[in-house]
Design an enzyme around this catalytic site. Structure first.
Site, mmCIF file in Angstrom:
data_model
loop_
_atom_site.group_PDB
_atom_site.id
_atom_site.type_symbol
_atom_site.label_atom_id
_atom_site.label_comp_id
_atom_site.label_asym_id
_atom_site.label_seq_id
_atom_site.Cartn_x
_atom_site.Cartn_y
_atom_site.Cartn_z
ATOM 1 N N ASP A 1 0.736 -1.096 0.077
ATOM 2 C CA ASP A 1 0.189 0.201 -0.017
ATOM 3 C C ASP A 1 1.088 1.252 0.025
ATOM 4 O O ASP A 1 2.056 1.232 0.484
ATOM 5 C CB ASP A 1 -0.858 0.078 1.261
ATOM 6 C CG ASP A 1 -1.844 1.185 1.194
ATOM 7 O OD1 ASP A 1 -2.729 1.219 0.657
ATOM 8 O OD2 ASP A 1 -1.731 1.970 2.238
ATOM 9 N N GLU B 1 1.018 -0.449 -5.171
ATOM 10 C CA GLU B 1 0.009 0.547 -5.320
ATOM 11 C C GLU B 1 0.905 2.009 -5.605
ATOM 12 O O GLU B 1 1.282 2.703 -4.640
ATOM 13 C CB GLU B 1 -0.993 0.837 -4.113
ATOM 14 C CG GLU B 1 -1.905 1.822 -4.580
ATOM 15 C CD GLU B 1 -2.652 2.604 -3.409
ATOM 16 O OE1 GLU B 1 -3.658 3.211 -3.486
ATOM 17 O OE2 GLU B 1 -1.936 2.296 -2.234
#
Length: 637
Positions: A314, A367
């Protein structure tokens, strides 16, 4: 040491000389085996060894059920060589709750959680719970590597387990999810299930995007053993398990423990490296080798101890750059005049090198929303070493296009075509994720243009286009239902929509797309090669038609895709195709079974020796309204 302190029963050290050296150098491959709380026998007495890295503390004690939370009872020994503290407490067994009482250099005493806690209590206290290390999670040789190979299909179902389905208003636990979620995802044909963060968060908030316990599965969904059973059930069903992993932001304040709840000093000293302004969160200090060791070890922990098959990392962008969410005077340039966070970059390379060596076949997905070069290039070539990167540019452009009235789409044809210009600069995942259906953005269905039937038609066309486009696929839960409402993390998916044949048809479409995607190598085998894609007609914006062919290996592995982005059918549309013979319509998003109007062919069409659009053969089609056709060579099964 306080005069009231109890001398530990055993003075035999828990941390050996090799452990101390490796921790100091930040090279302890499996730090969770020594730091934290570990039931063991020392000096012939059963108990628990506690160890924590807290180099800036004046004194550390372990407190818990076993000493009435009295910091005077078990003061820990300082291993000055590496900044760790340790103590052995006899007769402490599995299930005991504990924290660390840390005296800072200014004399203040605060209770801190164990960052290496393997299990945590539910509720506000979030004390660690003593438990034995999970056993090594064995998998058949080559199974993970085969499923995660770059030429293999990858269709990911992203799920927030707390709001997928509920029973009497309560989230399902891991055992119930193994019985319900796993067979559901497998039946829909997905290859991977991606779990939004399952590590223990600072509060019972929605997403788990910040964590105070990276080594502890969330207690609200059951025990660590139950989570392990869930992963095993997914593997038994043929699914690979990806874990959303959050090494970037962690909470800036916890309720009873000052700036951060962890006993380890994880945040950077420089405020421009430490703060993430948008999230009011702190960033790990990746300049310190001990912090990098904590994070890299955690990645291997989930793979080895719970058997997960990959990590979706993330907020990589927030790590690569010094406070990218701030602007102007809110950040200062690095000492060498650039904005990159070199410590974080080295951490990401170290992470991917380590997993490649210790857990072959495990994948990492970034990401990452900037244009940072080489995210999926090998570290040895100057890259970060990820296997895949989310293609957020494709997502933004495509959703923007599908939200437009067709009257305006001719001026924005490049919203669909532009992604092919950079499609091979990285190895991409096409992600329609949770980020697109929260915080007032609405559902995917609500983003589509038109009346309800047009919204559903657009949504079906969007999915068929995504599955035919180069790149791996990711759908957030509820997308398969054509969910009308925005995702609510405090509720569950609107399962009652399946009582409506039109919404059930979208679910059926997603199932068929997954199975066709997996069974036709043309749609995945050459995702990363320009030779795997070719435009047939990219210059027909006035009619809002674009077409292309996906290539596998050999003429038998081809798929022709044609998209009509107007709400009216087009009769007698001639399309060039790569070869003479029979072409079978394997997908028509306008089929009645999907909730469409039923503008379809008889199942096959024979190409003619009529040159068209650069090909020696062509077919004549009827293009369905707001529809996508897939044609495969041959007469079909």
């Amino acid at each position: 040491m306080s005069q009231d302190a109890v001398i530990p029963f055993c003075n035999e050290p828990w941390l050996g000389e090799a452990d101390v050296w490796l921790l100091r150098e930040g090279r302890h491959l499996r730090p969770w085996e020594k730091l934290g709380a570990h039931p063991c026998t020392l000096g012939g007495r059963a108990g628990t060894a506690f160890a924590v890295w807290a180099p800036d503390a004046r004194q550390v004690s372990v407190v818990g059920d076993f000493n009435r939370w009295d910091a005077r009872q078990h003061v820990m020994q300082h291993r000055v060589e590496c900044g760790a503290w340790e103590v052995f407490v006899p007769d402490v067994r599995e299930g005991a709750r504990y924290k660390f009482s840390v005296q800072a250099l200014d004399g203040q005493h605060v209770l801190k959680t164990d960052p290496y806690a393997l299990h945590s209590e539910r509720g506000a206290g979030r004390a660690g719970i003593v438990m034995n290390l999970p056993e090594f999670a064995l998998r058949p040789t080559g199974q993970r590597a085969t499923a995660n190979a770059l030429t293999a299909p990858m269709a990911i179902y992203e799920v927030h387990v707390g709001s997928w389905r509920r029973a009497h208003g309560v989230s399902l636990d891991w055992d119930a999810l193994a019985r319900t979620l796993v067979p559901y995802v497998a039946a829909l044909g997905f290859t991977h299930i991606e779990l939004m963060p399952v590590s223990e968060p600072p509060c019972h908030g929605p997403w788990g995007c910040q964590s105070t316990g990276l080594y502890a599965p969330m207690a609200r969904y059951g025990t660590p053993d139950a989570f392990r059973r869930f992963v095993t059930a997914a593997h038994d069903a043929g699914l690979q398990v990806l874990l959303d992993w959050v090494p970037a932001p962690f909470p800036a304040r916890a309720q009873d423990s000052g700036p951060f709840e962890s006993a380890m000093p994880l945040e950077a000293l420089d405020p421009c490296d430490a703060c993430q302004c948008n999230w009011m969160a702190l960033i790990h200090n990746c300049k310190r080798v001990e912090v990098r060791n904590f994070l890299v070890g955690n990645a291997l922990f989930w793979v080895e101890c719970y058997g997960v098959d990959g990590l979706r990392v993330d907020a990589v962008t927030s790590m690569l750059y010094r406070d990218p969410s701030c602007s102007g005077s809110e950040w200062v340039s690095h000492y060498d005049g650039v904005r990159e966070n070199h410590g974080a970059i080295e951490f990401l390379r170290e992470l991917n090198r380590m997993l490649g060596q210790e857990a072959p076949g495990t994948i990492t997905v970034a990401e990452e929303s900037s244009a940072y070069p080489g995210v999926t290039a090998p570290p040895g070539a100057g890259g970060l070493g990820f296997h895949h990167k989310w293609n957020l540019g494709w997502m933004h452009d495509t959703l923007t296009y599908f939200s437009m009235d067709p009257v305006h789409r001719p001026q924005h044809h490049d919203r669909i075509t532009f992604a092919l210009i950079y499609a091979y600069s990285e190895r991409f995942v096409l992600a329609l994720s949770h980020d697109e259906v929260v915080q007032g953005k609405g559902s995917l269905y609500s983003k589509m243009w038109g009346a309800p039937w047009q919204k559903r038609a657009n949504l079906r066309a969007l999915y068929a286009l995504m599955y035919a486009h180069p790149g791996r696929k990711l759908l957030f839960m509820g997308s398969e239902l054509a969910q009308v409402r925005e995702w609510n993390h405090d509720g569950e998916l609107d399962w009652s929509l399946l009582d409506n044949p039109d919404h059930a048809g979208v679910q059926r479409l997603v199932r068929d797309l997954n199975h066709l995607y997996r069974s036709h190598a043309a749609l995945h085998a050459r995702d990363d090669e320009p030779e795997g894609f070719g435009w047939i007609d990219v210059q027909d914006p006035s009619r809002l038609v674009f077409s292309f062919v996906r290539h596998g290996f050999g003429t038998a592995q081809q798929m022709v895709v044609v998209c009509n982005m107007t709400p009216v059918a087009r009769q007698g549309y001639r399309l060039g195709v790569p070869q003479l013979g029979v072409w079978t319509e394997v997908m028509n998003t306008d089929a009645v079974g999907y909730g469409g109007s039923g503008v379809a062919h008889a199942g096959t069409v024979v190409s003619e020796r009529v040159s068209w659009q650069g090909y020696a053969a062509s077919v004549v089609l009827t293009l369905p309204p707001l529809g996508v056709l897939w044609l495969a060579p041959g007469a079909g099964p």
